[in-house]
Design a protein around this motif. Structure first.
Motif, PDB file in Angstrom:
ATOM      1  N   PRO A 324     -12.002 -25.268 -26.519  1.00  0.00           N
ATOM      2  CA  PRO A 324     -12.018 -26.516 -27.461  1.00  0.00           C
ATOM      3  C   PRO A 324     -13.077 -27.080 -27.919  1.00  0.00           C
ATOM      4  CG  PRO A 324     -11.342 -27.215 -25.268  1.00  0.00           C
ATOM      5  CD  PRO A 324     -11.488 -25.642 -25.129  1.00  0.00           C
ATOM      6  N   GLU A 325     -14.115 -26.803 -27.353  1.00  0.00           N
ATOM      7  CA  GLU A 325     -15.359 -27.224 -27.666  1.00  0.00           C
ATOM      8  C   GLU A 325     -16.276 -26.528 -28.760  1.00  0.00           C
ATOM      9  OE1 GLU A 325     -16.761 -30.062 -26.559  1.00  0.00           O
ATOM     10  OE2 GLU A 325     -14.899 -30.416 -25.313  1.00  0.00           O
ATOM     11  N   ARG A 326     -15.546 -25.079 -28.926  1.00  0.00           N
ATOM     12  CA  ARG A 326     -16.072 -24.412 -29.877  1.00  0.00           C
ATOM     13  C   ARG A 326     -15.080 -24.047 -31.191  1.00  0.00           C
ATOM     14  NH1 ARG A 326     -18.730 -19.272 -27.108  1.00  0.00           N
ATOM     15  NH2 ARG A 326     -19.760 -19.171 -28.962  1.00  0.00           N
ATOM     16  N   LEU A 327     -14.466 -24.830 -31.511  1.00  0.00           N
ATOM     17  CA  LEU A 327     -13.490 -24.522 -32.718  1.00  0.00           C
ATOM     18  C   LEU A 327     -14.124 -24.646 -33.979  1.00  0.00           C
ATOM     19  CD1 LEU A 327     -10.310 -26.364 -31.487  1.00  0.00           C
ATOM     20  CD2 LEU A 327     -10.984 -24.061 -31.031  1.00  0.00           C
ATOM     21  N   ASN A 328     -15.320 -25.402 -34.161  1.00  0.00           N
ATOM     22  CA  ASN A 328     -15.827 -25.398 -35.555  1.00  0.00           C
ATOM     23  C   ASN A 328     -16.878 -24.347 -35.788  1.00  0.00           C
ATOM     24  OD1 ASN A 328     -14.451 -27.792 -36.209  1.00  0.00           O
ATOM     25  ND2 ASN A 328     -15.886 -29.086 -34.940  1.00  0.00           N
ATOM     26  N   ASP A 329     -16.933 -23.306 -34.558  1.00  0.00           N
ATOM     27  CA  ASP A 329     -17.967 -22.157 -34.533  1.00  0.00           C
ATOM     28  C   ASP A 329     -17.239 -21.140 -35.171  1.00  0.00           C
ATOM     29  OD1 ASP A 329     -19.716 -20.143 -34.341  1.00  0.00           O
ATOM     30  OD2 ASP A 329     -20.155 -20.733 -32.155  1.00  0.00           O
ATOM     31  N   VAL A 366       0.325 -15.717 -29.912  1.00  0.00           N
ATOM     32  CA  VAL A 366       0.163 -16.990 -29.292  1.00  0.00           C
ATOM     33  C   VAL A 366      -1.414 -17.371 -29.063  1.00  0.00           C
ATOM     34  CG1 VAL A 366       0.679 -18.579 -27.364  1.00  0.00           C
ATOM     35  CG2 VAL A 366       2.270 -16.750 -28.051  1.00  0.00           C
ATOM     36  N   VAL A 367      -1.571 -18.519 -29.592  1.00  0.00           N
ATOM     37  CA  VAL A 367      -3.026 -18.991 -29.397  1.00  0.00           C
ATOM     38  C   VAL A 367      -3.111 -20.515 -28.653  1.00  0.00           C
ATOM     39  CG1 VAL A 367      -5.232 -19.758 -30.199  1.00  0.00           C
ATOM     40  CG2 VAL A 367      -3.851 -17.853 -31.505  1.00  0.00           C
ATOM     41  N   LEU A 368      -3.759 -20.486 -27.626  1.00  0.00           N
ATOM     42  CA  LEU A 368      -3.760 -21.733 -26.742  1.00  0.00           C
ATOM     43  C   LEU A 368      -4.994 -22.452 -26.838  1.00  0.00           C
ATOM     44  CD1 LEU A 368      -1.714 -20.289 -23.846  1.00  0.00           C
ATOM     45  CD2 LEU A 368      -0.699 -21.533 -25.562  1.00  0.00           C
ATOM     46  N   VAL A 369      -4.921 -23.789 -26.850  1.00  0.00           N
ATOM     47  CA  VAL A 369      -6.402 -24.409 -26.766  1.00  0.00           C
ATOM     48  C   VAL A 369      -6.179 -25.689 -25.770  1.00  0.00           C
ATOM     49  CG1 VAL A 369      -8.027 -25.780 -28.124  1.00  0.00           C
ATOM     50  CG2 VAL A 369      -6.582 -23.975 -29.187  1.00  0.00           C
ATOM     51  N   PRO A 370      -7.063 -25.801 -24.939  1.00  0.00           N
ATOM     52  CA  PRO A 370      -7.019 -26.918 -23.995  1.00  0.00           C
ATOM     53  C   PRO A 370      -7.110 -28.262 -24.814  1.00  0.00           C
ATOM     54  CG  PRO A 370      -8.270 -25.283 -22.907  1.00  0.00           C
ATOM     55  CD  PRO A 370      -7.917 -24.996 -24.315  1.00  0.00           C
ATOM     56  N   GLY A 371      -6.185 -29.173 -24.621  1.00  0.00           N
ATOM     57  CA  GLY A 371      -6.345 -30.479 -25.270  1.00  0.00           C
ATOM     58  C   GLY A 371      -5.636 -30.697 -26.133  1.00  0.00           C
ATOM     59  N   VAL A 372      -5.446 -29.449 -27.072  1.00  0.00           N
ATOM     60  CA  VAL A 372      -4.968 -29.146 -28.188  1.00  0.00           C
ATOM     61  C   VAL A 372      -3.351 -28.919 -28.657  1.00  0.00           C
ATOM     62  CG1 VAL A 372      -5.066 -28.170 -30.839  1.00  0.00           C
ATOM     63  CG2 VAL A 372      -7.266 -28.889 -29.529  1.00  0.00           C
ATOM     64  N   GLY A 373      -3.072 -27.633 -27.808  1.00  0.00           N
ATOM     65  CA  GLY A 373      -1.821 -27.174 -27.837  1.00  0.00           C
ATOM     66  C   GLY A 373      -1.588 -25.912 -27.957  1.00  0.00           C
ATOM     67  N   ARG A 374      -0.571 -25.421 -28.687  1.00  0.00           N
ATOM     68  CA  ARG A 374      -0.063 -24.007 -28.881  1.00  0.00           C
ATOM     69  C   ARG A 374       0.237 -23.894 -30.223  1.00  0.00           C
ATOM     70  NH1 ARG A 374       5.197 -24.257 -26.383  1.00  0.00           N
ATOM     71  NH2 ARG A 374       6.038 -24.417 -28.503  1.00  0.00           N
TER      72      ARG A 374
END
Length: 701
Positions: A324-329, A366-374
């Motif tokens: 979740p810390e690299r979603l803008n990369d 399926v893509v899973l992102v901590p703090g964000v969801g599914r």
């Protein structure tokens, strides 16, 4: 820590405990086949009992042989590809029970499973065209009158746990048996039959990694037996879960901005997906998913993959997980997708044999992102949504399995054998060719009006998903209800949006991104119209026309352009007007604003071409029928300008004024929009198409 996060930290999400919904009054007047349907629909209507398309039910009923007139035993069993929650009576395959029992003489062992499927059509009763399911032998080889085979989360949690067999014994004290994993087919049917012969007191059998099969003498008893078994399993697991947090406890809290994060992320991921067609996306931040993706055990369990065949056929064997810390990369996102595809190719190469089908789509579902969801991706919205629901089931299974032991995923080779099963490949090859706009996402402004609604319908008819924008909430709701009835709930979304409100426009396009994954087609259609002699044209009237028809087109087009630029392609269609090309007497404000919008389209065509974005304009004239604009002052003003009556005389005036002497309808404009939105016009940009029944003044060249 937020309140909902604290709740997640205190205790694990619990399993729903189903209760019987059987109604004797409803059942009293039903025929035996109708009772089977009633039982099936009750089971399938509750997703805690069985997931969409999963499970099957059967009944052995008497029928009359159409050739001999004799009474025969007929197996009624859910047909291939059906859903017991929504199926109708024609969804059942019907087969001669005696012929099904004779099939065993053609069976010599597990290698014959595929061959045995080929014999099922020869057992068809009364020329029923519904294909029999691969699970038919599970029902035909057992002697019981009524059989249910379901895959509820609570049951599969037992079936996919290292301690599942011991738990089954503890819960039911030997009344429910246990068989090791075996993929569906004739061999599994033989295994269950032989097990029941050796254990005549069992009332059902747990199938490791798969589900449960159970039976009874009547439809009601079978239904209530199934419900009670699921309730027993759910109650047992809830007790084992207790008050402790699930999955090792929370280490990443749900992000309060998670929906906005998803809206920004989904178009980026969609743009990175390879393939001939774009994909549709579905986002979920339900409590179960947030609990899982934010947990200490998340990465370990996600890597293991799913267990039940129903799950991974929809979701692939394992998801893609993102930091979740690299979603803008962007480079990180690209490499993550590339690594996933490479990993899937490796899985295929390790498991495939010389006769297996070619490798299919290697992109993650399926893509899973901590703090964000599914987030789930598929060829169409319904499939993306259902895939997400199935992964939600998989999360529940992992939670329950870990509560009593260790979660056990399906062996990689076994998973491959089901995913690339020749029978599954044959089913895929039988699917009809997709419609031209399947996978495409359209945004239509002024979507509740005549042209907007006709355009939305035309695009959905060709397979597109549509986000309708309009400032009239009541009209928007009515339009959406009609579209849902005709096309289904998955393909239509709405947002109340005044196109002159910059914040509302931005929010609407973010909503489209999080609902579908991006924007491929944009139709700028929201409009107003006003008429007055030039000296009577007030600055307020002038400004209102330019606010909606020029600035409104600018604001909405800018948001669409940003999404399309991320995706590397798109089609924008401006609904212009004959008056944007030809001067209009007594409508200076309207005509000037339309001319400004038309020129904006040409400017966007120049800038968009480098990014694969096409921009074209449709110029209608006198679209009176079905138009909300013509319902107000515009009708009176234009009639006054021409010195005629506001009723039929006005329509007749415009029809006779045209060169072709024909009415122009919203559907005619929608057809032009579809042309520009589709690949039929893939090499056209910066163009104008007049839909005006012929007007020499408006000739563009």
């Amino acid at each position: 820590m937020s309140t909902d996060t604290e709740a997640l930290a205190r205790s694990a999400t619990k399993f729903a405990v189903p209760e019987s919904l059987w109604n004797d009054d409803v059942a009293a007047d039903l025929s035996p086949p109708e009772l089977l349907l009633y039982r099936s629909n009750l089971l399938g209507s509750d997703l805690t009992v069985t997931n969409f398309g999963g499970g099957n039910t059967s009944a052995k009923l008497e029928g009359v042989d159409p050739l001999t007139g004799e009474t025969v035993d007929v197996l009624w069993v859910k047909g291939s590809g059906g859903d017991i929650g929504s199926m109708k009576i024609e969804g059942f395959a019907t087969l001669y029970q005696s012929r099904l029992l004779e099939l065993e003489k053609h069976y010599s062992g597990p290698d014959d499973d595929d061959k045995m499927v080929g014999y099922l059509p020869h057992c068809t009763y009364n020329l029923n065209t519904r294909a029999a399911s691969i699970d038919t032998p599970l029902h035909s080889l057992l002697p019981f009158a009524h059989i249910d085979h379901v895959h509820p989360d609570a049951i599969i949690a037992l079936a996919a746990s290292s301690e599942g067999e011991a738990a089954t014994q503890e819960i039911w004290n030997g009344k429910i048996g246990w068989l090791p994993w075996k993929r569906p087919g004739f061999t599994l049917g033989v295994m269950i039959r032989d097990y029941v012969k050796q254990n005549p007191d069992v009332q059902g059998v747990m199938l490791a990694g798969h589900g449960i099969i159970c039976w009874a003498d009547t439809a009601k008893d079978c239904y209530e037996h199934t419900i009670q078994l699921i309730a027993d399993a759910a109650s047992y697991l809830n007790e084992k879960l207790g008050d402790a947090p699930a999955f090792g406890g929370e280490i990443v809290a749900p992000n309060p901005e998670r929906r906005a994060i998803a809206a920004a992320l989904m178009p980026k991921l969609r743009a990175l997906m390879t393939g001939d067609r774009p994909k549709l996306a579905h986002y979920s931040d339900d409590a179960e998913t947030l609990e899982f993706v934010g947990s200490a055990d998340f990465e370990r369990l996600a890597r293991l993959g799913t267990s039940c065949p129903d799950h991974f056929l929809r979701t692939k064997i394992a998801p893609l997980t993102l930091d979740p810390e690299r979603l803008n990369d962007q480079a990180y996102l690209q490499s993550s997708l590339e690594d996933y595809r490479a990993g899937y190719a490796g899985y295929y190469q390790r498991c495939a044999g010389p006769n297996d089908p070619a490798m299919r789509d290697a992109n993650p579902v399926v893509v899973l992102v901590p703090g964000v969801g599914r987030i789930t991706f598929a060829a169409n919205k319904a499939t993306a949504r259902i895939a997400g629901e199935f992964y939600g089931n998989a999360i529940n299974v992992m939670r329950g399995a870990e509560a009593i032991g260790a979660y056990v995923a399906l062996d990689e080779q076994e998973a491959f054998n089901i995913e690339y099963w020749a029978l599954e490949e044959a089913k895929l090859q039988r699917m009809p060719k997709p419609k031209p706009l399947v996978g495409k996402i359209a945004v239509v402004t002024g979507g509740a009006g005549g042209i907007g609604a006709a355009t939305a319908a035309r695009l959905m008819r060709e397979g597109a998903c549509v986000m309708l924008l309009d400032r009239d909430e009541a009209a928007l709701d009515a339009a959406a209800a009609g579209f849902q009835s005709e096309f289904g709930k998955d393909v239509i979304r709405t947002a109340i949006c005044d196109v002159t409100d910059e914040a509302a426009v931005a929010a609407a396009f973010k909503s489209c991104a999080v609902e579908f994954g991006g924007c491929d087609i944009f139709v700028a259609n929201a409009g107003i119209a006003s008429s007055a002699p030039f000296e009577e044209t007030t600055s307020a009237m002038w400004k209102k026309n330019f606010d909606v028809l020029a600035e409104g087109y600018f604001l909405t087009a800018r948001s669409a352009f940003t999404l399309m630029k991320q995706q590397g392609e798109g089609s924008m269609v401006f609904i212009g007007s004959k008056n944007g090309v030809a001067a209009a007497n007594g409508a200076a404000a309207y005509a000037s604003a339309k001319a400004a919008a038309n020129h904006l389209a040409r400017c966007l065509a120049l800038e968009g071409a480098a990014h694969g974005i096409r921009v074209n304009t449709v110029n209608p004239d006198a679209v009176i029928k079905g138009s909300r604009i013509w319902d107000g002052d515009w009708r009176k003003e234009r009639a006054s300008a021409h010195g005629i009556d506001t009723g039929k005389e006005l329509e007749e005036h415009y029809r006779l004024r045209s060169m072709l002497k024909r009415d122009v309808l919203p559907a005619d404009v929608a057809e032009a929009v579809y042309f520009f939105a589709s690949d039929m016009s893939a090499k056209s940009t910066g163009n104008m198409l007049n839909v005006d029944a012929g007007n020499a003044q408006a000739f563009t060249r």
